[in-house]
Design a protein around this motif. Sequence first.
Motif, PDB file in Angstrom:
ATOM      1  N   PHE A 205       8.257  -8.001  -7.052  1.00 26.41           N
ATOM      2  CA  PHE A 205       9.440  -7.671  -6.467  1.00 26.41           C
ATOM      3  C   PHE A 205       9.494  -6.183  -5.685  1.00 26.41           C
ATOM      4  CE2 PHE A 205      11.633 -10.374  -9.978  1.00 26.41           C
ATOM      5  CZ  PHE A 205      11.235 -11.463  -9.299  1.00 26.41           C
ATOM      6  N   TRP A 206      10.021  -6.008  -4.667  1.00 29.34           N
ATOM      7  CA  TRP A 206      10.150  -4.611  -4.091  1.00 29.34           C
ATOM      8  C   TRP A 206      11.597  -4.382  -3.499  1.00 29.34           C
ATOM      9  CZ3 TRP A 206       7.138  -1.075  -5.443  1.00 29.34           C
ATOM     10  CH2 TRP A 206       7.007   0.030  -4.629  1.00 29.34           C
ATOM     11  N   GLY A 207      11.339  -3.248  -2.599  1.00 30.23           N
ATOM     12  CA  GLY A 207      12.875  -3.128  -1.804  1.00 30.23           C
ATOM     13  C   GLY A 207      12.452  -1.938  -0.680  1.00 30.23           C
ATOM     14  N   LYS A 208      13.208  -2.052   0.346  1.00 32.62           N
ATOM     15  CA  LYS A 208      13.389  -0.897   1.253  1.00 32.62           C
ATOM     16  C   LYS A 208      13.387   0.512   0.561  1.00 32.62           C
ATOM     17  CE  LYS A 208      15.418   0.588   5.694  1.00 32.62           C
ATOM     18  NZ  LYS A 208      16.385   0.195   6.697  1.00 32.62           N
ATOM     19  N   ASP A 209      14.339   0.695  -0.334  1.00 33.71           N
ATOM     20  CA  ASP A 209      14.574   2.068  -0.567  1.00 33.71           C
ATOM     21  C   ASP A 209      13.831   2.211  -2.140  1.00 33.71           C
ATOM     22  OD1 ASP A 209      16.103   2.863   1.477  1.00 33.71           O
ATOM     23  OD2 ASP A 209      17.739   1.665   0.561  1.00 33.71           O
ATOM     24  N   PRO A 210      13.250   3.374  -2.182  1.00 38.56           N
ATOM     25  CA  PRO A 210      12.532   3.519  -3.526  1.00 38.56           C
ATOM     26  C   PRO A 210      13.491   3.728  -4.665  1.00 38.56           C
ATOM     27  CG  PRO A 210      12.384   5.372  -2.333  1.00 38.56           C
ATOM     28  CD  PRO A 210      12.857   4.523  -1.376  1.00 38.56           C
ATOM     29  N   ILE A 211      13.024   3.263  -5.944  1.00 42.15           N
ATOM     30  CA  ILE A 211      13.812   3.204  -7.028  1.00 42.15           C
ATOM     31  C   ILE A 211      12.975   3.839  -8.093  1.00 42.15           C
ATOM     32  CG2 ILE A 211      15.351   1.487  -6.710  1.00 42.15           C
ATOM     33  CD1 ILE A 211      13.777  -0.059  -8.762  1.00 42.15           C
ATOM     34  N   GLU A 214       9.089   4.270  -8.485  1.00 44.21           N
ATOM     35  CA  GLU A 214       8.707   4.232  -7.097  1.00 44.21           C
ATOM     36  C   GLU A 214       8.672   5.439  -6.265  1.00 44.21           C
ATOM     37  OE1 GLU A 214      10.091  -0.380  -6.864  1.00 44.21           O
ATOM     38  OE2 GLU A 214      10.565   1.133  -5.399  1.00 44.21           O
ATOM     39  N   VAL A 215       9.514   6.524  -6.756  1.00 44.12           N
ATOM     40  CA  VAL A 215       9.824   7.503  -5.859  1.00 44.12           C
ATOM     41  C   VAL A 215       8.491   8.475  -5.776  1.00 44.12           C
ATOM     42  CG1 VAL A 215      11.184   9.752  -5.723  1.00 44.12           C
ATOM     43  CG2 VAL A 215      12.231   7.732  -6.139  1.00 44.12           C
ATOM     44  N   ASP A 216       7.567   8.456  -7.079  1.00 44.39           N
ATOM     45  CA  ASP A 216       6.718   9.283  -7.108  1.00 44.39           C
ATOM     46  C   ASP A 216       5.354   8.643  -6.556  1.00 44.39           C
ATOM     47  OD1 ASP A 216       8.216  10.979  -8.617  1.00 44.39           O
ATOM     48  OD2 ASP A 216       7.989   9.943 -10.223  1.00 44.39           O
ATOM     49  N   VAL A 217       5.396   7.457  -5.943  1.00 45.64           N
ATOM     50  CA  VAL A 217       3.911   6.890  -5.503  1.00 45.64           C
ATOM     51  C   VAL A 217       3.631   7.287  -4.108  1.00 45.64           C
ATOM     52  CG1 VAL A 217       4.407   4.850  -6.984  1.00 45.64           C
ATOM     53  CG2 VAL A 217       5.163   4.640  -4.753  1.00 45.64           C
ATOM     54  N   GLY A 218       4.664   7.781  -3.384  1.00 44.46           N
ATOM     55  CA  GLY A 218       4.382   8.010  -2.253  1.00 44.46           C
ATOM     56  C   GLY A 218       4.129   7.095  -1.211  1.00 44.46           C
ATOM     57  N   GLU A 219       4.459   7.860   0.259  1.00 43.88           N
ATOM     58  CA  GLU A 219       4.698   6.856   1.451  1.00 43.88           C
ATOM     59  C   GLU A 219       3.554   5.630   1.710  1.00 43.88           C
ATOM     60  OE1 GLU A 219       7.564   6.069   3.289  1.00 43.88           O
ATOM     61  OE2 GLU A 219       8.278   6.977   1.605  1.00 43.88           O
ATOM     62  N   THR A 220       2.228   6.236   1.117  1.00 42.17           N
ATOM     63  CA  THR A 220       0.964   5.380   1.613  1.00 42.17           C
ATOM     64  C   THR A 220       1.183   4.073   0.680  1.00 42.17           C
ATOM     65  OG1 THR A 220      -0.428   7.364   2.006  1.00 42.17           O
ATOM     66  CG2 THR A 220      -1.478   5.478   1.268  1.00 42.17           C
ATOM     67  N   ILE A 221       1.613   4.274  -0.359  1.00 39.14           N
ATOM     68  CA  ILE A 221       1.619   3.145  -1.318  1.00 39.14           C
ATOM     69  C   ILE A 221       2.776   2.290  -1.021  1.00 39.14           C
ATOM     70  CG2 ILE A 221       2.009   2.200  -3.750  1.00 39.14           C
ATOM     71  CD1 ILE A 221      -0.608   3.284  -3.303  1.00 39.14           C
ATOM     72  N   ARG A 222       3.816   2.926  -0.819  1.00 33.59           N
ATOM     73  CA  ARG A 222       5.137   2.210  -0.129  1.00 33.59           C
ATOM     74  C   ARG A 222       4.631   1.299   1.089  1.00 33.59           C
ATOM     75  NH1 ARG A 222       9.234   1.966  -2.655  1.00 33.59           N
ATOM     76  NH2 ARG A 222      10.531   1.307  -0.828  1.00 33.59           N
ATOM     77  N   GLU A 223       3.960   2.023   2.250  1.00 36.90           N
ATOM     78  CA  GLU A 223       3.555   1.275   3.459  1.00 36.90           C
ATOM     79  C   GLU A 223       2.582   0.269   2.951  1.00 36.90           C
ATOM     80  OE1 GLU A 223       2.235   4.458   5.854  1.00 36.90           O
ATOM     81  OE2 GLU A 223       3.931   5.462   6.109  1.00 36.90           O
ATOM     82  N   LEU A 224       1.752   0.439   2.092  1.00 32.50           N
ATOM     83  CA  LEU A 224       0.984  -0.825   1.444  1.00 32.50           C
ATOM     84  C   LEU A 224       1.549  -2.028   1.132  1.00 32.50           C
ATOM     85  CD1 LEU A 224      -2.017  -1.992   0.900  1.00 32.50           C
ATOM     86  CD2 LEU A 224      -1.870  -0.543  -1.229  1.00 32.50           C
ATOM     87  N   MET A 225       2.575  -1.563   0.338  1.00 39.27           N
ATOM     88  CA  MET A 225       3.423  -2.853  -0.144  1.00 39.27           C
ATOM     89  C   MET A 225       4.197  -3.569   0.781  1.00 39.27           C
ATOM     90  SD  MET A 225       2.747  -2.739  -3.588  1.00 39.27           S
ATOM     91  CE  MET A 225       4.082  -3.737  -4.217  1.00 39.27           C
ATOM     92  N   GLU A 226       4.769  -2.823   1.722  1.00 33.43           N
ATOM     93  CA  GLU A 226       5.074  -3.595   2.898  1.00 33.43           C
ATOM     94  C   GLU A 226       4.319  -4.398   3.667  1.00 33.43           C
ATOM     95  OE1 GLU A 226       8.651  -2.599   6.569  1.00 33.43           O
ATOM     96  OE2 GLU A 226       7.975  -0.943   5.194  1.00 33.43           O
ATOM     97  N   THR A 227       2.986  -3.797   3.848  1.00 35.45           N
ATOM     98  CA  THR A 227       2.032  -4.242   4.745  1.00 35.45           C
ATOM     99  C   THR A 227       1.739  -5.605   3.987  1.00 35.45           C
ATOM    100  OG1 THR A 227       1.329  -2.422   5.732  1.00 35.45           O
ATOM    101  CG2 THR A 227      -0.200  -4.522   5.741  1.00 35.45           C
ATOM    102  N   ILE A 228       1.391  -5.504   2.740  1.00 31.25           N
ATOM    103  CA  ILE A 228       1.270  -6.886   1.962  1.00 31.25           C
ATOM    104  C   ILE A 228       2.265  -7.967   1.983  1.00 31.25           C
ATOM    105  CG2 ILE A 228       0.834  -7.718  -0.202  1.00 31.25           C
ATOM    106  CD1 ILE A 228      -0.756  -5.041  -0.992  1.00 31.25           C
ATOM    107  N   TRP A 229       3.371  -7.449   1.955  1.00 37.40           N
ATOM    108  CA  TRP A 229       4.541  -8.470   2.040  1.00 37.40           C
ATOM    109  C   TRP A 229       4.674  -8.884   3.590  1.00 37.40           C
ATOM    110  CZ3 TRP A 229       7.211 -12.005   0.212  1.00 37.40           C
ATOM    111  CH2 TRP A 229       8.529 -12.410   0.629  1.00 37.40           C
ATOM    112  N   ARG A 230       4.414  -8.132   4.623  1.00 34.65           N
ATOM    113  CA  ARG A 230       4.589  -8.697   5.798  1.00 34.65           C
ATOM    114  C   ARG A 230       3.396  -9.830   6.081  1.00 34.65           C
ATOM    115  NH1 ARG A 230       8.683  -6.925   8.984  1.00 34.65           N
ATOM    116  NH2 ARG A 230       9.695  -5.103   8.312  1.00 34.65           N
ATOM    117  N   CYS A 231       2.326  -9.350   5.571  1.00 41.91           N
ATOM    118  CA  CYS A 231       1.111 -10.260   5.843  1.00 41.91           C
ATOM    119  C   CYS A 231       1.511 -11.714   4.912  1.00 41.91           C
ATOM    120  CB  CYS A 231      -0.047  -9.923   5.012  1.00 41.91           C
ATOM    121  SG  CYS A 231      -0.775  -8.681   6.137  1.00 41.91           S
ATOM    122  N   ALA A 232       2.322 -11.691   3.786  1.00 44.98           N
ATOM    123  CA  ALA A 232       2.444 -12.807   3.061  1.00 44.98           C
ATOM    124  C   ALA A 232       3.331 -13.606   3.800  1.00 44.98           C
ATOM    125  CB  ALA A 232       3.074 -12.351   1.758  1.00 44.98           C
TER     126      ALA A 232
END
Length: 326
Positions: A205-211, A214-232
């Motif tokens: 599960f994921w979401g637009k705003d970090p909770i 997730e706040v500590d993982v950085g934008e690179t990981i968040r962008e990766l998660m969104e990319t994976i989801w948009r590919c799916a």
Amino acid sequence: MFDILDVISTGSTEPDVAHDFSPVMIIYRDGRAKRLVGNEIVPPSLDPKSNVLSKDVVYSQEENLTSRLFLPNNINPNKKLPLLLYFHGGGFGLETPFSPTYHSYLNTLVAESQIIAISVDYRRIPEHPIPILYGDSWAAVKWAASHADGDGPEEWLNSHADFNKVFFAGDSAGANIAHHMAMRYGEERLVGVNLIGIILVHPFFWGKDPIANEVDVGETIRELMETIWRCACPTTSGCDDPLINPMNDPKLPRLGGNKVLAAAAGKDVLRDRGRLYCETLKNNGWGGMVEFMEAEEEVHVFHLSNPTCENAVAMLRKIVSFIHEE
């Protein structure tokens, strides 16, 4: 199995590559994929270690989709067992029920739980984007339900499945699928099938705003998660789409079943989404029993790569207890 943090990048210098998710998958611009892991398969068998039988059965003739059934050997021919439908993980695009990882895990789970299980094969992304795999998985659920009166095409289910004690389970992306199958069950029901509960291990599960973590993982990981989801799911509205963020789903109180077990790993970026899922269920009027367990110092789907470690054994025992407690 892989931790999402193992993915190196999504970029590539090759012009025909859309996303390079090395070392697990490369997706090309024409929709093809090169799967770098999870390609090995093993045949069904009588497993000498667990004493569990398995066989493959077609659940969709139209799409030639198969699932692997697991049954404890030498059980009473008249004994009915709880039925578990299991949806494998792999980021919606990797692994199958026939891989050594999932074949071994289901053998162990079935032996310890004394259940009958269906490990569902579904078409994978990117060739078959979401919602296709949800449709495949629901077709498998309905195929299983066709045995509720004892006259379906598969004798193991006719003879041994207790359709008053049905569970959905999965890990990672498979846990996402299990959730959506329970949502669909809550909407449509199935005659003769009583869904008791769902087991979500490290749900994707994921979401637009970090909770929280997730706040500590950085934008690179968040962008990766969104990319994976948009590919799916290329047609998604984004990371607050209820398909990936069920906490944002106004229909969540209609979730089927009456109990949920969610498991998390302390070092998993998905950890606190699983926790929030449980908290949301408790507070949104769903009304069922919710349990959350966390294995500290463990990574995503650690139980598949290290099934005999202390935390994996503890999680397995909890799942067994969850299935059999009244």
